[in-house]
Design an enzyme around this catalytic site. Structure first.
Site, PDB file in Angstrom:
ATOM      1  N   ASP A   1      17.624 101.287  25.044  1.00  0.00           N
ATOM      2  CA  ASP A   1      18.910 101.975  25.172  1.00  0.00           C
ATOM      3  C   ASP A   1      20.079 101.023  25.350  1.00  0.00           C
ATOM      4  O   ASP A   1      21.228 101.432  25.190  1.00  0.00           O
ATOM      5  CB  ASP A   1      18.886 102.922  26.371  1.00  0.00           C
ATOM      6  CG  ASP A   1      18.935 102.156  27.693  1.00  0.00           C
ATOM      7  OD1 ASP A   1      19.929 102.281  28.420  1.00  0.00           O
ATOM      8  OD2 ASP A   1      17.978 101.406  27.980  1.00  0.00           O
TER       9      ASP A   1
ATOM     10  N   ASP B   1      11.475  99.850  26.724  1.00  0.00           N
ATOM     11  CA  ASP B   1      12.314  99.524  27.864  1.00  0.00           C
ATOM     12  C   ASP B   1      12.090 100.613  28.919  1.00  0.00           C
ATOM     13  O   ASP B   1      11.485 101.653  28.638  1.00  0.00           O
ATOM     14  CB  ASP B   1      13.773  99.471  27.417  1.00  0.00           C
ATOM     15  CG  ASP B   1      14.726  99.231  28.566  1.00  0.00           C
ATOM     16  OD1 ASP B   1      14.498  98.291  29.339  1.00  0.00           O
ATOM     17  OD2 ASP B   1      15.694 100.007  28.701  1.00  0.00           O
TER      18      ASP B   1
ATOM     19  N   ASP C   1      14.591 101.489  32.220  1.00  0.00           N
ATOM     20  CA  ASP C   1      15.828 102.177  32.603  1.00  0.00           C
ATOM     21  C   ASP C   1      16.571 102.663  31.375  1.00  0.00           C
ATOM     22  O   ASP C   1      16.864 101.882  30.459  1.00  0.00           O
ATOM     23  CB  ASP C   1      16.737 101.223  33.383  1.00  0.00           C
ATOM     24  CG  ASP C   1      16.301 101.046  34.822  1.00  0.00           C
ATOM     25  OD1 ASP C   1      16.374 102.030  35.575  1.00  0.00           O
ATOM     26  OD2 ASP C   1      15.884  99.931  35.184  1.00  0.00           O
TER      27      ASP C   1
END
Length: 221
Positions: free
Chosen positions: A166, A8, A10
């Site tokens: 996250d 991922d 961000d």
């Protein structure tokens, strides 16, 4: 065999949630004076693709209006992030993947302009072979399609890969794709990441548990 690492963007390659929160707060204040708390952002915004999110945030707005608002928010975010720092240990991990012949790929719900901006702001634009943008697919995270697409780009099976995420939608997407998922605890608690499907949770890429996992997977191959 471990042949692929999927990341991922961000909150995983770099910790950007504070900047996104600032951008959303400015947008909402400009639009109708609304406020957005950290708790609301964590629960309702973080990790989600813009399409459904902006339709919910601006109920009654047309698709064209929602797109214009999303574009404004992302422009605000980019203005707040002229330079970004990779999460500790990331460069070491990318070097390890390169030396080991592993394919690497970004899989993100962010728009492509943001992905290009962020990778450039970290000095990583040349490091990733592929960038999968969920907005360009039929379904974004938490659907597994973005991660399945990433696997296709890398010619890898789910059992040959690790994913790093996250957010709760991201964890759900990678887990549903059958990929062992490492949760990065920048935006959510370890408990929430594990409940969403993470097999391991780390604070950053220097975590000894991550390197032990990598060694185990490589030895097993």
């Amino acid at each position: 065999m471990l042949t692929a690492l999927l990341f991922d963007l961000d909150g995983t390659l770099t910790d950007t949630d504070t900047l996104h929160l600032q951008a959303f707060r400015q947008l909402l204040n400009e639009h109708d004076g609304r406020e957005l708390t950290q708790a609301q952002f964590d629960a309702q915004v973080s990790g989600r693709a813009n399409g459904q999110l902006f339709a919910e945030l601006f109920a009654g707005a047309s698709p064209e209006q929602c797109q214009a608002l999303a574009d404004r928010k992302e422009a605000l975010f980019r203005s707040l992030s002229p330079a970004l720092q990779p999460l500790p240990g990331l460069l070491r991990l990318l070097d390890y993947a390169n030396t080991s012949g592993m394919g690497i790929c970004v899989v993100t719900n962010a728009p492509r302009l943001n992905a290009q901006h962020m990778l450039g702001a970290m000095g990583l634009a040349e490091r990733f072979q592929h960038v999968v943008v969920a907005d360009e697919l039929a379904r974004p995270k938490p659907d597994p399609l973005p991660y399945l697409t990433g696997l296709q780009h890398l010619n890898a099976e789910a059992g040959q890969a690790l994913a790093f995420e996250d957010s709760l939608p991201g964890i759900a997407a990678a887990h549903a794709a059958g990929i062992f998922t490492v949760g990065v605890a920048t935006t959510q608690t370890p408990e929430r990441l594990m409940a969403a499907g993470a097999g391991l949770v780390i604070d950053d890429f220097e975590a000894p548990a991550l390197w032990a996992l990598l060694a185990k997977r490589v030895e097993a191959s």
